[in-house]
Design an enzyme around this catalytic site. Structure first.
Site, PDB file in Angstrom:
ATOM      1  CD  GLU A  60       7.316   7.411   7.344  1.00 49.70           C
ATOM      2  OE1 GLU A  60       7.607   8.591   7.652  1.00 49.70           O
ATOM      3  OE2 GLU A  60       6.140   6.987   7.368  1.00 49.70           O
ATOM      4  CG  HIS A 129      -1.334   4.618   0.480  1.00 51.88           C
ATOM      5  ND1 HIS A 129      -1.428   5.982   0.386  1.00 51.88           N
ATOM      6  CD2 HIS A 129      -1.597   4.307   1.770  1.00 51.88           C
ATOM      7  CE1 HIS A 129      -1.756   6.474   1.572  1.00 51.88           C
ATOM      8  NE2 HIS A 129      -1.858   5.480   2.430  1.00 51.88           N
TER       9      HIS A 129
END
Lengths: 328, 354
Positions: A60, A129
């Protein structure tokens, strides 16, 4: 006009913007062949190839950090973080790099890039999530934060985000990706970044919400209207910049306000809105500003998530509570 | 057994100009450029000495000395092309000078001026404070050049400490996967503030870390400007062909990490003397003098002209009007948000209370 779900609108817009400008490219994990875990980028690799639709290694910080370098050097990267909960991995590259490059170079360099990330609960995802983390970025000067709640808004706001000269975090409520279809204009259009949408006018109470929380809020509005309340509903659309004018104008009219968001209560965006009303419209309000939010815990496990997320019942209850607390 | 063992990895540093100022390798550098490189190194050192002095006098803020690293910085930057980009940390004054930064920019930076972070309008990224973050920016910049088929490379300047950061490894991985025109130039100056190399990594070298990414890695004597220059030239040619390179320049930070720390607390004197003998400027000057390219008189003239230039640069920085907070707040977004406009007005004392 075509009927689209939000995910279709996002896919359509990405395709349209990539056709329009060769400098727009998209990068992220699983966005190429797989078309994204939610199919937001489905089929784009077939049209634009691997040069412009880049399946990156799983990293990321590198996705955002390289996008900063690209953006400063004249490309328009649209980077995807697969789920917003993974964004902590790249907090430095967003908050300390992308968001600050204009400021620390006194305007000489800037990073016009978009970071797309799905978020929101109610779809029983695994841990980390679903978190709604918009407040972290509201606190990080230099980045804009957009949170659409409808297919049409997603299209107009994503086009605007790609055209924006500043870095933009574009947060997509995964609960609403396929929850509704609406007619969306196919031709390119932009919705101004920083302008809230007064979804419906009313005179008794202002309800302010955005993104994923709009779904339950709309249900609550319907229920309240059936019970005789006249509700003014504001969809913020953009967290940064925040449309203070729309908030103040509405609250001055209705004199009551309830804010609904899915993120945790403490130091959330609702606290900021409440403070703004306190600073600028205190003498126009007749009841304390109340918030309906997630609880102050990490986003919970699937079996209890529906109790954690602000529900229609909780919203209705708080609206009635504000009504009871009113001075007039 | 097919184990890959670290002790089977052989890393030998490249050296062209030894500690005695004797050229032991080959160089393509012209006589004119030999002198240029020397002049840049001397300018970097004189700037460094002056900056430390000015900091002690309270006339500039915190400064990160580069003394000892002149050859690594000047030799590498001198090998670059006009369109190349560099992504420096806060210690790369010498490299930035070569790439076109004026000394007054660095004084302004250390004095906290609004425009101090802009070292040049093109080709040099603002200095990076977060260790290793610029490795990714250089990678993205190289990606943009590859995308637009520009004939340019991007260079990330990082220190040994940065090679412990995730961003460094993520950058190398991306560069290798996408075959980007980027060079990671690590100045292994042996210290990450107070932590020595052997507590920063257990690898025998930083150069060998390239192997894990299937990239070219090389270790060079970072106090040898000629070896650094030649290595960088080759690296640049590889990078332009989409073969990213990791260079480890072995050098030594002779001063403190910044003007705020005291190296005597964390390192012994003995090792220091050994590095003193490896001084990059001493050996280079001796080489030039042996070739009859340099004399004591020219040295004095150079020092006098640098002294004058730096004096003027400092005066320029000192006389630069301080920006207002209002000016600074105008650079958060392209256009200030309504909230910022309100805060700018409030700061200017003309805010209306609603």
């Amino acid at each position: 006009m075509t009927e689209m779900t939000m995910i279709e609108a996002i896919n359509f817009t990405l395709r349209q913007e990539m056709e329009e400008d060769e400098n727009v490219l998209i990068l992220g994990e699983d966005i190429g062949r797989n078309g994204g875990v939610f199919r937001a980028t489905d089929g784009l690799i077939d049209t634009f190839g691997e040069r412009r639709v880049v399946d990156t290694p799983l990293a990321e910080s590198a996705i955002i950090g390289t996008a900063v370098g690209m953006a400063v050097r004249g490309l328009k990267p649209v980077a995807e973080i697969q789920f917003l909960g993974f964004i902590y991995e790249t907090m430095d590259q967003i908050a300390a790099q992308a968001a600050r490059i204009r400021f620390r170079s006194a305007g000489n360099y800037h990073a016009p890039m978009v970071i797309r990330a799905p978020y929101s609960g109610g779809v029983k995802t695994p841990e980390l999530h679903s978190d709604s983390l918009e407040a972290l970025f509201m606190h990080s000067a230099g980045i804009k934060v957009i949170m659409p709640s409808t297919p049409r808004d997603a299209k107009g706001l994503l086009s605007a985000a790609i055209a924006d000269p500043d870095p933009v975090l574009f947060l997509e409520p995964m609960k609403l990706y396929r929850a509704l279809r609406e007619n969306v204009e196919e031709k390119r259009f932009k919705i101004e970044v920083g302008k809230a949408n007064v979804v419906k006018e009313g005179s008794d109470i202002t309800l302010i919400s955005w993104g994923a929380a709009m779904a339950e809020t709309k249900k609550a509005v319907q229920m309240l209207e059936e019970n005789g309340y006249s509700i003014e509903l504001i969809d913020l659309r953009t967290i940064v910049p925040l449309d203070e004018e729309a908030i103040i104008d509405s609250v001055m009219k209705t004199s009551r306000c309830v804010i609904v968001h899915e993120a945790v209560k403490s130091a959330g965006v609702g606290a900021e809105i409440s403070a703004i009303i306190n600073e600028k419209a205190l003498f126009y309000i007749s009841a304390p500003v109340l918030r309906v939010t997630g609880y102050d815990s990490p986003y919970p496990v699937a079996t209890v998530e529906n109790d954690w997320i602000p529900s229609m019942d909780r919203i209705v209850r708080e609206v009635k509570h504000v009504w009871e607390l009113s001075l007039d | 057994m097919n184990w890959i063992e670290p002790n089977s990895i052989d890393v030998n540093p490249i050296q062209q100009l030894n500690e005695q100022g004797v050229l032991t390798g080959e160089t393509s550098i012209s006589d004119e450029d030999k002198l240029e490189v020397y002049k840049w190194m001397v300018k970097a050192r004189r700037f460094d000495e002056l900056a430390v002095k000015l900091q002690r006098q309270g006339r500039i803020g915190t400064y990160a000395p580069l003394i000892g690293q002149e050859a690594a910085q000047v030799g590498s930057a001198f090998a670059l092309g006009e369109k190349d980009w560099i992504f420096p940390s806060y210690r790369e004054v010498g490299a930035c000078f070569v790439r076109g930064t004026s000394p007054s920019s660095f004084f302004k930076y250390a004095m906290g001026h609004l425009h101090g972070g802009i070292l040049k309008e093109e080709g040099i990224f603002p200095v990076q404070i977060i260790i290793g973050a610029q490795a990714l920016h250089a990678t993205g910049s190289a990606w943009a050049d590859q995308y637009k088929t520009n004939d340019a490379v991007s260079v990330a300047y990082v220190g040994d400490g940065a090679t412990s950061q995730g961003d460094f490894h993520e950058a190398l991985n991306f560069a290798s996967v996408f075959q980007l025109p980027v060079i990671y130039f690590v100045q292994n100056n042996q210290w990450a503030i107070s932590v020595p190399y052997d507590k920063q990594t257990n690898s025998q070298s930083i150069a060998q870390k390239a192997l894990a990414y299937d990239m070219t890695g090389v270790q060079v004597d970072g106090n040898d400007a000629i070896a650094v220059y030649e290595t960088m030239k080759q690296a640049r040619s590889l990078a332009r062909d989409g073969k990213p390179v990791l260079i480890e320049a072995l050098t030594h930070r002779m001063g403190p990490h910044t003007t705020s720390d005291d190296p005597s607390k964390y390192r012994a004197k003995e090792g220091e003397e050994e590095w003193g003998d490896k001084d990059p400027i001493f050996r280079y000057r001796k080489w030039l003098e042996d070739m009859q390219l340099w004399s004591e008189e020219e040295e004095q003239d150079l020092n006098a002209s640098i002294e004058e230039e730096l004096k003027q640069a400092f005066n320029e920085a000192a006389e630069t009007t301080t920006a207002s907070l209002g000016d600074a707040l105008g650079h958060v977004y392209e256009k200030p948000t309504n909230r910022l406009k309100e805060q700018i007005l409030e700061w200017e004392g003309s805010g209306e209370s609603k």
